[in-house]
Design an enzyme around this catalytic site. Structure first.
Site, mmCIF file in Angstrom:
data_model
loop_
_atom_site.group_PDB
_atom_site.id
_atom_site.type_symbol
_atom_site.label_atom_id
_atom_site.label_comp_id
_atom_site.label_asym_id
_atom_site.label_seq_id
_atom_site.Cartn_x
_atom_site.Cartn_y
_atom_site.Cartn_z
ATOM 1 N N CYS A 19 -6.768 -1.940 -4.861
ATOM 2 C CA CYS A 19 -7.951 -1.126 -5.618
ATOM 3 C C CYS A 19 -8.341 -1.682 -6.928
ATOM 4 C CB CYS A 19 -7.500 0.235 -5.615
ATOM 5 S SG CYS A 19 -6.036 0.916 -6.029
ATOM 6 N N HIS A 62 -5.794 7.953 -0.446
ATOM 7 C CA HIS A 62 -6.876 7.167 -0.169
ATOM 8 C C HIS A 62 -6.564 6.270 1.141
ATOM 9 C CE1 HIS A 62 -9.488 6.469 -4.188
ATOM 10 N NE2 HIS A 62 -9.965 7.115 -3.207
ATOM 11 N N ARG A 106 -14.705 10.509 -12.495
ATOM 12 C CA ARG A 106 -14.950 9.242 -12.236
ATOM 13 C C ARG A 106 -16.485 9.108 -12.001
ATOM 14 N NH1 ARG A 106 -10.710 5.892 -8.663
ATOM 15 N NH2 ARG A 106 -12.230 4.364 -9.724
ATOM 16 N N ASP A 152 -6.744 3.168 1.541
ATOM 17 C CA ASP A 152 -6.096 1.981 1.180
ATOM 18 C C ASP A 152 -4.883 2.142 0.601
ATOM 19 O OD1 ASP A 152 -6.366 2.885 -1.628
ATOM 20 O OD2 ASP A 152 -8.002 1.257 -2.260
ATOM 21 N N ARG A 192 -10.463 12.441 -0.808
ATOM 22 C CA ARG A 192 -11.581 12.028 -1.470
ATOM 23 C C ARG A 192 -12.944 11.785 -1.049
ATOM 24 N NH1 ARG A 192 -9.747 9.742 -6.288
ATOM 25 N NH2 ARG A 192 -7.750 10.525 -7.009
HETATM 26 N N1 ARG Z 1 -6.539 7.221 -10.773
HETATM 27 C C1 ARG Z 1 -7.294 6.346 -9.604
HETATM 28 C C2 ARG Z 1 -7.759 7.727 -8.807
HETATM 29 O O1 ARG Z 1 -6.985 8.668 -8.536
HETATM 30 C C3 ARG Z 1 -6.609 5.574 -9.057
HETATM 31 C C4 ARG Z 1 -7.482 5.022 -7.946
HETATM 32 C C5 ARG Z 1 -6.842 3.778 -7.106
HETATM 33 N N2 ARG Z 1 -7.540 3.433 -6.187
HETATM 34 C C6 ARG Z 1 -7.266 3.428 -4.648
HETATM 35 N N3 ARG Z 1 -8.044 2.930 -3.999
HETATM 36 N N4 ARG Z 1 -6.224 3.819 -4.428
HETATM 37 O O2 ARG Z 1 -8.878 7.925 -8.651
#
Ligand code: ARG
Length: 297
Positions: free
Chosen positions: A291, A195, A115, A197, A166
Site C-alpha cells: 500500500c 483490505h 482520508r 491487499d 472499506r
Molecule cells: N491507516 C491506513 C488506513 O487504515 C492504512 C492503509 C494501508 N493500506 C492498505 N492498502 N492496506 O486506511
C-alpha cells in the site's frame, strides 16, 4: 459481471483479455505521516508513536528498491493534515485498456472521512500526468478504496474485489460496468484483514500469497479456482508482519516486510526471490509495502 461463487465462474483464465504489467511506480513521501486516528485495529495502540526519522529511512529504502528493479519512481509529496496519504495504493484504481491504449485511474470513495481529502490530490496528479480520471456514478452510495481492495489478476483484465470493511459490494457493480471487466468478489471476514491487499497477494498469473483466516469458504474456493498455486502464509506473519501486503513487480522478486521466515521459505520453494524491507513504522498504521506504492501503466 460480478462473480461471487465458484459455481458461477463461466470462463477460463486464458479466455480473459491479456493485460501487460504496469511499469511505473508512484510513491508518496512520508512528510506528514503519523498515526493520528484509529480506523483499523493495527492503529489502536500506536497513536502518535511514529518515529519520523526512521519512517523516512524506511521509505527511502523502498524507493531505492524499486529504482534498483528498473521501476523509476514518480514521487508525490505528502500533505499536512493527511497522515495516511503515504499509502498511495488506496485513493485510486489504475487501469489500462490495450485495445484503445487508454491509461486511466478510477477515483476512490474513502470509507473514513479522515482520508476523503486525499483523493482530489491524486486526481490532480494523474490528470496533470495525462491519465483519464474516472469517477463512480454520483448517485451511487458506496465506498471504494482503490487498490486497497481491488487487485488486477496479473496479466489479465480481471479484477479481484474485496468487500466488507472499506469497500461495499455495490461499488463493484458500478466498477465492472465502468471498466467493462469481470470482477471476482471476495468477502473479508476478519477485521485485522480490513483490505484485500492485507490478505491476498497475486504474484503472477498462477501464484498468490494468502492469509486463509481472512476469507470465508466461498472466497477461498474462488481463489483456488483461478490460481494454480495458492501459498498459505502463517497467520502470525500475515496478521502482524503484513506478509501478504507484499508486491511482486516483475513476476520474480517479491518485496515484503522483513522477518517473514515461513513466507520467505515458501516463496523460494516456488522460485520467487524475497526482497526484505523494514516497514515497521508504516505497519503501526496498518500498512506495508503493497500500500506504500501505486503501479500505473
Ligand atoms: N491507516 C491506513 C488506513 O487504515 C492504512 C492503509 C494501508 N493500506 C492498505 N492498502 N492496506 O486506511
Amino acid at each position: 459481471m460480478i462473480y461471487r461463487t465458484p459455481d458461477a465462474l463461466d470462463f477460463r483464465l486464458d479466455e480473459i483479455p491479456s493485460l501487460p504489467r504496469p511499469r511505473r511506480v508512484v510513491l508518496t513521501t512520508p512528510t506528514h505521516f503519523d498515526v493520528e486516528y484509529v480506523i483499523n485495529p493495527h492503529m489502536s495502540e500506536n497513536m502518535g508513536s511514529v518515529n519520523k526519522d526512521v519512517a523516512w529511512q524506511q521509505w527511502k529504502a523502498v524507493r531505492a528498491t524499486y529504482a534498483a528493479l528498473d521501476c523509476a519512481p514518480v514521487v508525490a509529496n505528502g500533505r499536512s493534515g493527511l497522515p495516511d496519504m503515504v499509502f498511495c495504493a488506496n485513493q485510486t484504481l489504475p487501469f489500462y485498456d490495450p485495445d484503445t491504449e487508454t491509461r486511466g485511474v478510477v477515483l476512490s470513495r474513502m470509507h473514513s472521512e479522515h482520508r476523503t481529502d486525499e483523493v482530489p490530490y491524486y486526481a490532480q496528479l494523474f490528470e496533470e500526468a495525462g491519465y483519464v480520471v474516472e469517477s463512480l456514478p454520483d448517485a451511487l452510495n458506496a465506498d471504494f478504496e482503490g487498490m486497497g481492495d481491488a487487485l488486477w489478476h496479473p496479466g489479465r483484465r480481471l479484477l479481484w474485489g474485496g468487500y466488507g470493511y472499506r469497500t461495499s459490494i455495490e461499488a463493484y457493480e458500478a466498477l465492472g460496468e465502468l471498466l467493462d471487466v469481470p470482477i471476482v468478489a471476495l468477502r473479508l471476514v476478519d477485521p485485522d484483514y480490513y483490505h484485500l491487499d492485507t490478505c491476498l497477494c497475486p504474484l503472477d498469473a498462477q501464484h498468490a500469497l494468502l492469509a486463509p483466516e481472512a476469507f470465508d469458504e466461498t472466497g477461498r474456493a474462488l481463489i483456488d479456482a483461478l490460481f494454480d498455486t495458492v501459498i498459505d502464509v502463517p497467520d502470525h506473519e500475515a496478521r502482524h508482519q503484513f506478509a501478504c501486503n507484499a508486491h511482486c513487480p516483475d513476476g520474480h522478486h517479491v518485496l515484503l516486510q522483513e522477518g517473514c521466515e515461513g513466507t520467505n521459505d515458501q516463496l523460494r520453494a516456488h522460485d520467487f526471490v524475497p526482497v526484505e524491507l523494514d516497514t515497521s513504522e508504516f505497519m503501526k498504521s496498518g500498512g506495508s509495502v503493497f500500500c506504500m506504492k501505486q503501479m500505473v501503466w
